[in-house]
Design an enzyme around this catalytic site. Structure first.
Site, mmCIF file in Angstrom:
data_model
loop_
_atom_site.group_PDB
_atom_site.id
_atom_site.type_symbol
_atom_site.label_atom_id
_atom_site.label_comp_id
_atom_site.label_asym_id
_atom_site.label_seq_id
_atom_site.Cartn_x
_atom_site.Cartn_y
_atom_site.Cartn_z
ATOM 1 N N HIS A 73 68.425 -4.316 48.529
ATOM 2 C CA HIS A 73 67.634 -5.556 48.040
ATOM 3 C C HIS A 73 67.556 -6.493 49.278
ATOM 4 O O HIS A 73 66.310 -6.917 49.471
ATOM 5 C CB HIS A 73 68.260 -6.440 46.830
ATOM 6 C CG HIS A 73 68.420 -5.438 45.698
ATOM 7 N ND1 HIS A 73 67.675 -4.752 45.160
ATOM 8 C CD2 HIS A 73 69.636 -4.945 44.843
ATOM 9 C CE1 HIS A 73 67.825 -4.141 44.111
ATOM 10 N NE2 HIS A 73 69.290 -4.366 43.835
ATOM 11 N N HIS A 84 74.309 -1.347 47.981
ATOM 12 C CA HIS A 84 73.196 -1.548 46.783
ATOM 13 C C HIS A 84 72.494 -2.854 47.399
ATOM 14 O O HIS A 84 71.287 -2.961 47.383
ATOM 15 C CB HIS A 84 73.809 -1.457 45.552
ATOM 16 C CG HIS A 84 72.905 -1.881 44.489
ATOM 17 N ND1 HIS A 84 72.205 -0.665 43.842
ATOM 18 C CD2 HIS A 84 72.398 -2.506 43.801
ATOM 19 C CE1 HIS A 84 71.462 -1.116 42.918
ATOM 20 N NE2 HIS A 84 71.424 -2.400 42.863
ATOM 21 N N GLU A 85 73.463 -3.678 47.397
ATOM 22 C CA GLU A 85 72.999 -5.105 47.666
ATOM 23 C C GLU A 85 72.055 -5.274 48.819
ATOM 24 O O GLU A 85 71.070 -6.076 48.939
ATOM 25 C CB GLU A 85 73.949 -6.256 47.339
ATOM 26 C CG GLU A 85 74.475 -6.490 45.950
ATOM 27 C CD GLU A 85 73.638 -6.500 44.654
ATOM 28 O OE1 GLU A 85 72.497 -6.859 44.808
ATOM 29 O OE2 GLU A 85 73.973 -5.965 43.557
#
Length: 456
Positions: free
Chosen positions: A26, A22-23
């Site tokens: 980003h 997920h990170e």
């Protein structure tokens, strides 16, 4: 203790993978948009491991609390930014770039689900063949005409190679308001028929652990002799004097012909005491048995703590199947599975907001850790399926329009795009406080549900 350690390790591995992916979504898009990343952290709190790498001197951190993570970017709102670096600050980027960076995390979670589901189908998933053992009287399954020995081949034209796929289809169409769905069935004589199953009784409103239980299906089980394989210590069966190898002959004067009949007899009498005649090594004996009451799927049934005789190998092969595909087809199946889980999750989330789903359906970290451990013990394919399910959930939950979540930021950016200027810092601060309070309330309720399940 062993199960606890397995659950904990499986939970840490699963959450570590999901948070990192997920990170990294980003991070990857931020770098492509020219934004400088100061820190990439998996976990919160004290750093257990850190390294500073790359031209931008990004700090990579593994922190003590593995319940999330974050990507810290250069931002004028969080500190002084050198004039030469201002063009690389997050807050100076066009709203379209900021939205892309924020949306990348949930998007990569959905992509991860496609990958792990595809890998799961390549490895092969073992499950129960969707054989119907019967239908409860006057239930939707009975109304539709399902009979013992029916094999569910497809629901709404979509193949259902296992019970889990059939159940998912019933739940999906039931929550989707389909009303009645066509179910393709292969009968015991080999012929195929289509039965129309009413699924509008499927509901997440009550406390039932099994939302499709009301359809009235009984899973097919082979006819086994009523012979006790093992007795659970300190159980009602042990207190009554039942022993391994005992053959159940009669219960309350009724002849017992097989294990299925014995289970149904006991299940229907929670808390009642009745005489049982058994035959063991020392001959026939008369016992008094009192099943303890247990709540299963919202229904109180009787249980005494005995294990069924071993399943013959031929019957085991009839009951179990392995769903496996080649690399190309597995990718397509992974996409389809991700879509099914995504649409079902959205319906559940909408149901939680509208009251169509009970809040008891929320699960917290304790339940997730238990599921992680159970799936890891079953095998790699099942564990990958668990990761896919949680990855979709994390992606969709992060898109909820709650301040402090990715969805809350995207809401602010949408407002900014319409009005032509950013949402005021005062409004953002107020929204952040509300969002934090709401998240704590949701997490508190989820943990409460977890503890309640453990107690029960």
């Amino acid at each position: 203790m062993g199960d606890f350690v397995t659950s904990l390790l499986a939970f840490i591995v699963a959450i570590g993978i999901l948070v990192t992916v997920h990170e990294y979504g980003h991070y990857w898009v931020a770098r492509r948009c020219g934004v400088r990343v100061l820190r990439f952290s998996v976990g919160f709190g004290k750093a257990l491991w850190s390294r500073t790498l790359g031209q931008d001197r990004t700090e990579w951190v593994v922190a003590a609390l593995p319940l999330g993570g974050y990507v810290k970017m250069l931002d004028e709102r969080e500190g002084t930014v050198d004039a030469s670096e201002r063009h690389r600050a997050f807050n100076t980027q066009p709203v379209s770039r900021r939205a892309a960076i924020v949306a990348a995390g949930p998007a990569v979670n959905i992509l991860l689900a496609v990958v792990v589901y595809g890998a799961m189908f390549m490895i092969g998933v073992q499950g129960a063949v969707p054989l119907v053992g019967g239908a409860e009287p006057e239930s939707p399954a009975a109304v539709a005409g399902f009979e013992r020995g029916d094999r569910i081949v497809a629901v709404m034209g979509k193949p259902t190679p296992s019970w889990s796929e059939a159940r998912l289809a019933f739940l999906d169409h039931g929550l989707g308001g389909a009303g009645t769905v066509p179910v393709t069935v292969e009968r015991e004589d080999g012929g195929q028929v289509t039965r129309r199953l009413p699924v509008d009784s499927v509901s997440l409103r009550d406390e039932a652990a099994d939302p499709v239980r009301r359809l009235g299906f009984e899973q097919w089980l082979p006819e086994l002799p009523a012979v006790v394989r093992e007795v659970v210590p300190d159980s009602p069966a042990a207190e009554a004097g039942l022993r391994a190898g005992d053959r159940i002959l009669r219960a309350d004067g009724q002849s017992i012909e097989g294990w299925r009949q014995w289970v149904e007899f006991v299940s229907a009498r929670p808390g009642e005491t009745f005489p049982v005649t058994v035959r063991g090594e020392s001959g026939e004996r008369q016992l008094q048995v009192t099943p303890e009451a247990e709540d299963v799927g919202g229904q109180t049934i009787g249980r005494i703590g005995v294990y069924a005789p071993p399943l013959p190998e031929a019957e085991r092969e009839r009951m179990l199947t392995t769903v496996r595909y080649g690399p190309v087809e597995a990718v397509g199946q992974g996409i389809g599975k991700t879509w099914d889980i995504t649409t079902l999750t959205v319906r559940v989330l909408v149901g939680l907001v509208t009251g169509e789903a009970a809040l008891s359906n929320l699960s917290g970290p304790i339940s997730i850790a238990q599921y992680a451990g159970q799936s890891a013990q079953i095998g790699l394919a099942t564990f990958l399926g668990f990761i896919g399910l949680i990855s979709v959930s994390i992606g969709l939950l992060n898109l909820l329009p709650i301040p402090v979540l990715d969805g809350g930021h995207l809401l602010y950016y949408a407002i900014e795009a319409v009005k032509g200027s950013p949402v005021s810092e005062r409004v953002q601060m107020a929204g952040q406080q509300v969002g934090i309070a709401l998240l704590f309330a949701i997490m508190g309720l989820a943990i409460y549900n977890d503890v309640l399940r453990l107690v029960q």
